[in-house]
Scaffold this motif. Structure first.
Motif, PDB file in Angstrom:
ATOM      1  N   PHE A 142     -12.700 -23.915 -30.052  1.00 28.87           N
ATOM      2  CA  PHE A 142     -13.215 -22.550 -30.038  1.00 28.87           C
ATOM      3  C   PHE A 142     -12.345 -21.693 -29.130  1.00 28.87           C
ATOM      4  CE2 PHE A 142     -15.512 -25.280 -27.112  1.00 28.87           C
ATOM      5  CZ  PHE A 142     -15.458 -24.610 -25.909  1.00 28.87           C
ATOM      6  N   VAL A 143     -12.513 -20.390 -29.241  1.00 33.00           N
ATOM      7  CA  VAL A 143     -11.733 -19.429 -28.460  1.00 33.00           C
ATOM      8  C   VAL A 143     -12.687 -18.531 -27.686  1.00 33.00           C
ATOM      9  CG1 VAL A 143     -10.085 -17.526 -28.545  1.00 33.00           C
ATOM     10  CG2 VAL A 143      -9.832 -19.460 -30.125  1.00 33.00           C
ATOM     11  N   VAL A 144     -12.444 -18.406 -26.382  1.00 28.73           N
ATOM     12  CA  VAL A 144     -13.262 -17.555 -25.516  1.00 28.73           C
ATOM     13  C   VAL A 144     -12.420 -16.358 -25.080  1.00 28.73           C
ATOM     14  CG1 VAL A 144     -14.767 -17.468 -23.502  1.00 28.73           C
ATOM     15  CG2 VAL A 144     -14.355 -19.663 -24.642  1.00 28.73           C
ATOM     16  N   PRO A 145     -12.725 -15.170 -25.543  1.00 32.22           N
ATOM     17  CA  PRO A 145     -11.963 -13.993 -25.109  1.00 32.22           C
ATOM     18  C   PRO A 145     -12.424 -13.499 -23.742  1.00 32.22           C
ATOM     19  CG  PRO A 145     -13.613 -13.349 -26.707  1.00 32.22           C
ATOM     20  CD  PRO A 145     -13.729 -14.845 -26.557  1.00 32.22           C
ATOM     21  N   ASN A 146     -11.556 -12.771 -23.071  1.00 31.47           N
ATOM     22  CA  ASN A 146     -11.924 -12.011 -21.878  1.00 31.47           C
ATOM     23  C   ASN A 146     -12.448 -12.885 -20.736  1.00 31.47           C
ATOM     24  OD1 ASN A 146     -11.359  -9.865 -23.637  1.00 31.47           O
ATOM     25  ND2 ASN A 146     -13.503  -9.708 -24.237  1.00 31.47           N
ATOM     26  N   VAL A 147     -11.701 -13.926 -20.407  1.00 27.57           N
ATOM     27  CA  VAL A 147     -12.079 -14.843 -19.334  1.00 27.57           C
ATOM     28  C   VAL A 147     -11.400 -14.420 -18.036  1.00 27.57           C
ATOM     29  CG1 VAL A 147     -11.974 -17.232 -18.523  1.00 27.57           C
ATOM     30  CG2 VAL A 147     -12.399 -16.745 -20.940  1.00 27.57           C
ATOM     31  N   ASN A 148     -12.187 -14.331 -16.975  1.00 31.57           N
ATOM     32  CA  ASN A 148     -11.659 -13.904 -15.679  1.00 31.57           C
ATOM     33  C   ASN A 148     -12.446 -14.578 -14.574  1.00 31.57           C
ATOM     34  OD1 ASN A 148     -10.351 -12.604 -13.612  1.00 31.57           O
ATOM     35  ND2 ASN A 148     -11.141 -10.562 -14.078  1.00 31.57           N
ATOM     36  N   ALA A 149     -11.757 -15.300 -13.705  1.00 35.71           N
ATOM     37  CA  ALA A 149     -12.423 -15.958 -12.578  1.00 35.71           C
ATOM     38  C   ALA A 149     -12.734 -14.997 -11.451  1.00 35.71           C
ATOM     39  CB  ALA A 149     -11.553 -17.092 -12.045  1.00 35.71           C
ATOM     40  N   SER A 150     -12.150 -13.810 -11.499  1.00 35.17           N
ATOM     41  CA  SER A 150     -12.379 -12.817 -10.460  1.00 35.17           C
ATOM     42  C   SER A 150     -13.582 -11.951 -10.797  1.00 35.17           C
ATOM     43  CB  SER A 150     -11.144 -11.925 -10.292  1.00 35.17           C
ATOM     44  OG  SER A 150     -11.403 -10.851  -9.399  1.00 35.17           O
ATOM     45  N   THR A 151     -14.313 -11.539  -9.788  1.00 40.31           N
ATOM     46  CA  THR A 151     -15.438 -10.626 -10.001  1.00 40.31           C
ATOM     47  C   THR A 151     -14.977  -9.179 -10.064  1.00 40.31           C
ATOM     48  OG1 THR A 151     -15.820 -10.543  -7.608  1.00 40.31           O
ATOM     49  CG2 THR A 151     -17.074 -12.164  -8.871  1.00 40.31           C
TER      50      THR A 151
END
Length: 231
Positions: A142-151
């Motif tokens: 699967f593909v997860v768009p818009n991933v960011n570990a930063s808040t």
């Protein structure tokens, strides 16, 4: 431990979708985690394996991450992403089979509280989901768009700890998530910088399960991990 709660909806897909998961590209084009160490997902029935490839992040949306997951379970297997294992939350991506419906593959996302290990309902955009169930073997991509570990939306961070684990399913009821492996901090956008095997010792099992509905598309923003989505 909270009792399992029946989910009212989930994403369900054809049981025979073509999925082929191998170690090809580990450490060069994709980040890989697995237990047992260095096991081969193409030929080892005991191999619980996950891989991730993150495209270059684009502010303020984050990175698009392609995930592969393979393991054995009569319920579900899951891959989690977290910025901090001891606080905040882990975003769980669950690939499962419904034993009461002929082992049909289904997919859902949940949030795991890293403090009390409980699961709760959440919604995050996921696309291009493919799954295959063969007996107890579950494979999915699967593909997860818009991933960011930063808040902070203007700060892009693709460094996460990756969790692998599994749990039971009764009908559409999701049981407790048992963590089999927790990696060190891995930069999903730089596979070669992480080495081929950077995982650390497994942690103890988590607990809890939740009612999960795919009726809404929510923006998930948490203290230690955020998945941002911009229409």
């Amino acid at each position: 431990m909270a009792p399992a709660v029946k989910a009212t909806a989930h994403l369900s897909f054809a049981n025979n979708t073509q999925v082929s998961i191998t170690r090809a590209g580990c450490g060069s084009t994709k980040v890989c985690v697995e237990t047992p160490t260095d096991c081969d997902p193409a030929g080892n029935d005991t191999c619980l394996f996950g891989s991730a490839v993150a495209a270059a992040p684009v502010a303020p949306n984050g990175a698009e991450v392609t995930v592969q997951l393979r393991g054995n379970s009569t319920g579900y297997i899951a891959l989690g992403l977290t910025a901090d294992q001891t606080q905040g939350n882990t975003m769980l991506f669950i690939c499962a089979q419904n034993s009461s419906d002929g082992g049909k593959f289904f997919f859902r996302t949940m949030k795991r509280n890293n403090t009390d290990k409980m699961l709760s309902a959440t919604e995050t955009p996921v696309k291009e989901i493919r799954g295959l169930v063969n007996g107890s073997l579950i494979q999915c991509e699967f593909v997860v768009p818009n991933v960011n570990a930063s808040t902070t939306r203007n700060t892009q961070d693709t460094s996460f700890k990756v969790l692998l684990g599994s749990g039971p399913v009764t009908g559409s009821m999701i049981g407790a998530f048992a963590v089999a492996l927790t990696s060190g901090v891995l930069n999903l956008a730089d596979p070669s910088g992480n080495g081929t095997n950077t995982t650390v010792a497994p942690t103890t099992a988590g607990a809890g399960s939740v009612l999960h509905s795919y009726a809404l598309l929510l923006l998930l923003g948490v203290v230690a991990l955020s998945f941002t989505h911009r229409a």
